[in-house]
Write a protein that holds these residues in place. Structure first.
Motif, PDB file in Angstrom:
ATOM      1  N   ALA A   1       0.826  -1.211   0.000  1.00 49.94           N
ATOM      2  CA  ALA A   1       0.000   0.000   0.000  1.00 49.94           C
ATOM      3  C   ALA A   1       0.858   1.259   0.000  1.00 49.94           C
ATOM      4  N   ARG A   2       2.055   1.158   0.570  1.00 49.03           N
ATOM      5  CA  ARG A   2       2.964   2.297   0.616  1.00 49.03           C
ATOM      6  C   ARG A   2       3.743   2.472  -0.687  1.00 49.03           C
ATOM      7  N   SER A   3       3.911   1.407  -1.455  1.00 45.44           N
ATOM      8  CA  SER A   3       4.854   1.455  -2.565  1.00 45.44           C
ATOM      9  C   SER A   3       4.236   1.305  -3.951  1.00 45.44           C
ATOM     10  N   LEU A   4       3.058   0.692  -4.058  1.00 47.77           N
ATOM     11  CA  LEU A   4       2.449   0.463  -5.361  1.00 47.77           C
ATOM     12  C   LEU A   4       1.562   1.637  -5.763  1.00 47.77           C
ATOM     13  N   PRO A   5       1.284   1.788  -7.063  1.00 50.69           N
ATOM     14  CA  PRO A   5       0.249   2.734  -7.477  1.00 50.69           C
ATOM     15  C   PRO A   5      -1.082   2.389  -6.802  1.00 50.69           C
ATOM     16  N   HIS A   6      -1.910   3.396  -6.591  1.00 49.73           N
ATOM     17  CA  HIS A   6      -3.128   3.239  -5.809  1.00 49.73           C
ATOM     18  C   HIS A   6      -4.008   2.096  -6.302  1.00 49.73           C
ATOM     19  N   GLU A   7      -4.256   2.040  -7.601  1.00 50.79           N
ATOM     20  CA  GLU A   7      -5.184   1.037  -8.134  1.00 50.79           C
ATOM     21  C   GLU A   7      -4.672  -0.373  -7.897  1.00 50.79           C
ATOM     22  N   ALA A   8      -3.381  -0.613  -8.175  1.00 48.13           N
ATOM     23  CA  ALA A   8      -2.810  -1.944  -7.976  1.00 48.13           C
ATOM     24  C   ALA A   8      -2.821  -2.323  -6.502  1.00 48.13           C
ATOM     25  N   ALA A   9      -2.569  -1.354  -5.621  1.00 46.75           N
ATOM     26  CA  ALA A   9      -2.564  -1.631  -4.187  1.00 46.75           C
ATOM     27  C   ALA A   9      -3.962  -1.986  -3.695  1.00 46.75           C
ATOM     28  N   VAL A  10      -4.981  -1.275  -4.165  1.00 44.71           N
ATOM     29  CA  VAL A  10      -6.358  -1.568  -3.754  1.00 44.71           C
ATOM     30  C   VAL A  10      -6.763  -2.965  -4.225  1.00 44.71           C
ATOM     31  N   VAL A  11      -6.400  -3.320  -5.452  1.00 43.06           N
ATOM     32  CA  VAL A  11      -6.724  -4.656  -5.965  1.00 43.06           C
ATOM     33  C   VAL A  11      -6.117  -5.733  -5.068  1.00 43.06           C
ATOM     34  N   ALA A  12      -4.845  -5.561  -4.697  1.00 45.93           N
ATOM     35  CA  ALA A  12      -4.172  -6.551  -3.860  1.00 45.93           C
ATOM     36  C   ALA A  12      -4.820  -6.639  -2.475  1.00 45.93           C
ATOM     37  N   LEU A  13      -5.125  -5.485  -1.908  1.00 49.44           N
ATOM     38  CA  LEU A  13      -5.702  -5.475  -0.562  1.00 49.44           C
ATOM     39  C   LEU A  13      -7.129  -6.023  -0.571  1.00 49.44           C
TER      40      LEU A  13
ATOM     41  N   SER B   1       3.263   6.546   4.021  1.00 45.57           N
ATOM     42  CA  SER B   1       2.213   6.250   5.001  1.00 45.57           C
ATOM     43  C   SER B   1       0.876   6.865   4.605  1.00 45.57           C
ATOM     44  N   ARG B   2       0.890   8.046   3.998  1.00 42.49           N
ATOM     45  CA  ARG B   2      -0.372   8.665   3.573  1.00 42.49           C
ATOM     46  C   ARG B   2      -1.012   7.861   2.440  1.00 42.49           C
ATOM     47  N   SER B   3      -0.186   7.378   1.531  1.00 47.29           N
ATOM     48  CA  SER B   3      -0.716   6.532   0.446  1.00 47.29           C
ATOM     49  C   SER B   3      -1.325   5.264   1.019  1.00 47.29           C
ATOM     50  N   ALA B   4      -0.657   4.688   2.015  1.00 48.97           N
ATOM     51  CA  ALA B   4      -1.173   3.463   2.627  1.00 48.97           C
ATOM     52  C   ALA B   4      -2.515   3.711   3.295  1.00 48.97           C
ATOM     53  N   ALA B   5      -2.643   4.843   3.991  1.00 46.34           N
ATOM     54  CA  ALA B   5      -3.920   5.160   4.642  1.00 46.34           C
ATOM     55  C   ALA B   5      -5.032   5.307   3.613  1.00 46.34           C
ATOM     56  N   ARG B   6      -4.709   5.908   2.481  1.00 43.36           N
ATOM     57  CA  ARG B   6      -5.709   6.082   1.413  1.00 43.36           C
ATOM     58  C   ARG B   6      -6.122   4.735   0.840  1.00 43.36           C
ATOM     59  N   VAL B   7      -5.164   3.825   0.667  1.00 45.68           N
ATOM     60  CA  VAL B   7      -5.470   2.496   0.136  1.00 45.68           C
ATOM     61  C   VAL B   7      -6.344   1.723   1.119  1.00 45.68           C
ATOM     62  N   VAL B   8      -5.977   1.746   2.396  1.00 44.07           N
ATOM     63  CA  VAL B   8      -6.753   1.020   3.403  1.00 44.07           C
ATOM     64  C   VAL B   8      -8.178   1.552   3.461  1.00 44.07           C
ATOM     65  N   ALA B   9      -8.342   2.868   3.362  1.00 44.86           N
ATOM     66  CA  ALA B   9      -9.688   3.456   3.382  1.00 44.86           C
ATOM     67  C   ALA B   9     -10.503   3.037   2.168  1.00 44.86           C
ATOM     68  N   ALA B  10      -9.847   2.839   1.035  1.00 43.40           N
ATOM     69  CA  ALA B  10     -10.557   2.508  -0.205  1.00 43.40           C
ATOM     70  C   ALA B  10     -10.825   1.021  -0.358  1.00 43.40           C
TER      71      ALA B  10
END
Length: 311
Positions: A141-153, A180-189
Motif C-alpha cells: 500500500a505504501r509502494s504500489l500505485p493506488h489502483e494496484a494496491a487496492v486490488v491486492a488489498l 504512510s499517507r498513500s497506505a492510509a488512502r489504500v486502506v480506506a478505499a
C-alpha cells in the motif's frame, strides 16, 4: 485423476561447477532444453512456468541462495510466497527487507529495502522468513500505485487473510514513514466484498469520479422478498445496479455441461428479471476500464436516466 505438474528445481551455476559441470556443458543443456535459464547463473530443470507468480517464486529461491547477509522476503515477493493475488505488479526483481544499518540496494534482479520489522511481522514459508500478510499489504500500500494496491488489498481481505480493523490499527505504526499517507488512502478505499480484479478496478474508478455506489454485492428482491439477483454495485437512490462483465465471471456461471453461450443467455434472463423489479442496469467490460472517463460518463448517464424515471 491427472497429476499436478512437478515444481521445477533451481540449478545454480556455482553448485553445478562444484559438482563437475563446466560452462560449455551448461550451455549445451540449455540449447537441448534439459535446462532453462532463469537468470544469469541460475537455471531450472524444466520449462519455466507460464504463471508469472510461479516464475517469481523460482526467482526468489535462486536469488536468496546467492545472498550472504540475512534478510526477510517482503513486498510483492512476500505476496507471491504467501499466495496473495496481485494485479499489474512488476515481478522482475526479488524484494527483501533488511534492518537499519544495512543499505538499500537495487540490481537487475534484487531490490533491498531498509526498515524495521518486528518479530511478530515475520512468518516462515518453507524455511524462508517472509513478512506476514498484514505487513506485506501495508508495504504494498505504501509502494504500489493506488489502483494496484487496492486490488491486492481487496483480494487479501476477500480471502480472509487479514481484517480491516487490524490494518487500520497497524496504520498507526507507520505514521510519518515514507508512503504512510498513500497506505492510509489504500486502506480506506479497500473492500473485501469485491470478488474480482475487474470489480476492484471499477470501484477505484467510480470513487475517483465521485460515483461511489451505495452498496456492493447488492441483492435485488421481488415484492414478496424472494432473491432475484445479486449485483456487483448499486445506487439505491436511483434504483440502478451496475455489473462488471468479465470472461472469468461467465466461467463461474457455467453449470455442468453448459457452454459459454448458455451462461450469457442465463445472464440476459437474470437482467430481465432485475428490470422487471423496476431496477435499471448498467454494464461495462474490461476495455472500458482502460478509459476511465468514458466509463464514468456511461455510469453517470445511466444514473441520470434512472433518476428521471423515478420523478
Amino acid at each position: 485423476m491427472s497429476e499436478l505438474p512437478a515444481v521445477p528445481s533451481v540449478v545454480l551455476r556455482r553448485e553445478a561447477l562444484a559438482e563437475g559441470w563446466d560452462d560449455d556443458e551448461l550451455a549445451r543443456a540449455v540449447r537441448s532444453g534439459e535446462l532453462t535459464r532463469l537468470r544469469r547463473g541460475a537455471y531450472v530443470d524444466a520449462v519455466l512456468p507460464a504463471e508469472p507468480a510461479a516464475r517469481h517464486a523460482l526467482l526468489v529461491e535462486a536469488t536468496l541462495a546467492g545472498l550472504r547477509r540475512p534478510c526477510v522476503v517482503s513486498h510483492q515477493s512476500a505476496a507471491v510466497l504467501l499466495g496473495l493475488p496481485l494485479w499489474d505488479v512488476p515481478l522482475d526483481r526479488v524484494h527483501v527487507t533488511r534492518s537499519p544499518g544495512a543499505w538499500s540496494d537495487r540490481s537487475r534482479v534484487l531490490r533491498c529495502h531498509v526498515a524495521r520489522i518486528r518479530d511478530d511481522e515475520v512468518v516462515d514459508v518453507a524455511g524462508v522468513p517472509v513478512t506476514g500478510p498484514v505487513r506485506t499489504m501495508l508495504d504494498l500500500a505504501r509502494s504500489l500505485p493506488h489502483e494496484a494496491a487496492v486490488v491486492a488489498l481487496d483480494a487479501a481481505l476477500h480471502q480472509g487473510r487479514l481484517s480491516h480493523d487490524t490494518l487500520r490499527a497497524r496504520l498507526c505504526d507507520i505514521v510519518g514513514s515514507p508512503g504512510s499517507r498513500s497506505a492510509a488512502r489504500v486502506v480506506a478505499a479497500a473492500d473485501g466484498r469485491s470478488e474480482s480484479v475487474g470489480e476492484s478496478r471499477s470501484r477505484v474508478i467510480l470513487q475517483r469520479w465521485q460515483l461511489v455506489p451505495s452498496a456492493l454485492q447488492f441483492e435485488v428482491r421481488s415484492g414478496n422478498g424472494a432473491l432475484v439477483a445479486r449485483t456487483d454495485f448499486a445506487w439505491e437512490d436511483a434504483r440502478l445496479v451496475g455489473e462488471f462483465d468479465g470472461r472469468v465471471k461467465y466461467g463461474r456461471l457455467l453449470g455442468v455441461g453448459q457452454e459459454p453461450g448458455d451462461a450469457v443467455f442465463a445472464e440476459k434472463r437474470r437482467e430481465d428479471a432485475v428490470r422487471d423489479e423496476r431496477w435499471d442496469v448498467v454494464r461495462w467490460v474490461w476495455a472500458e476500464l482502460a478509459a476511465p472517463h468514458r466509463l464514468a460518463a456511461k455510469v453517470r448517464r445511466a444514473h441520470e436516466r434512472a433518476s428521471r424515471r423515478l420523478t
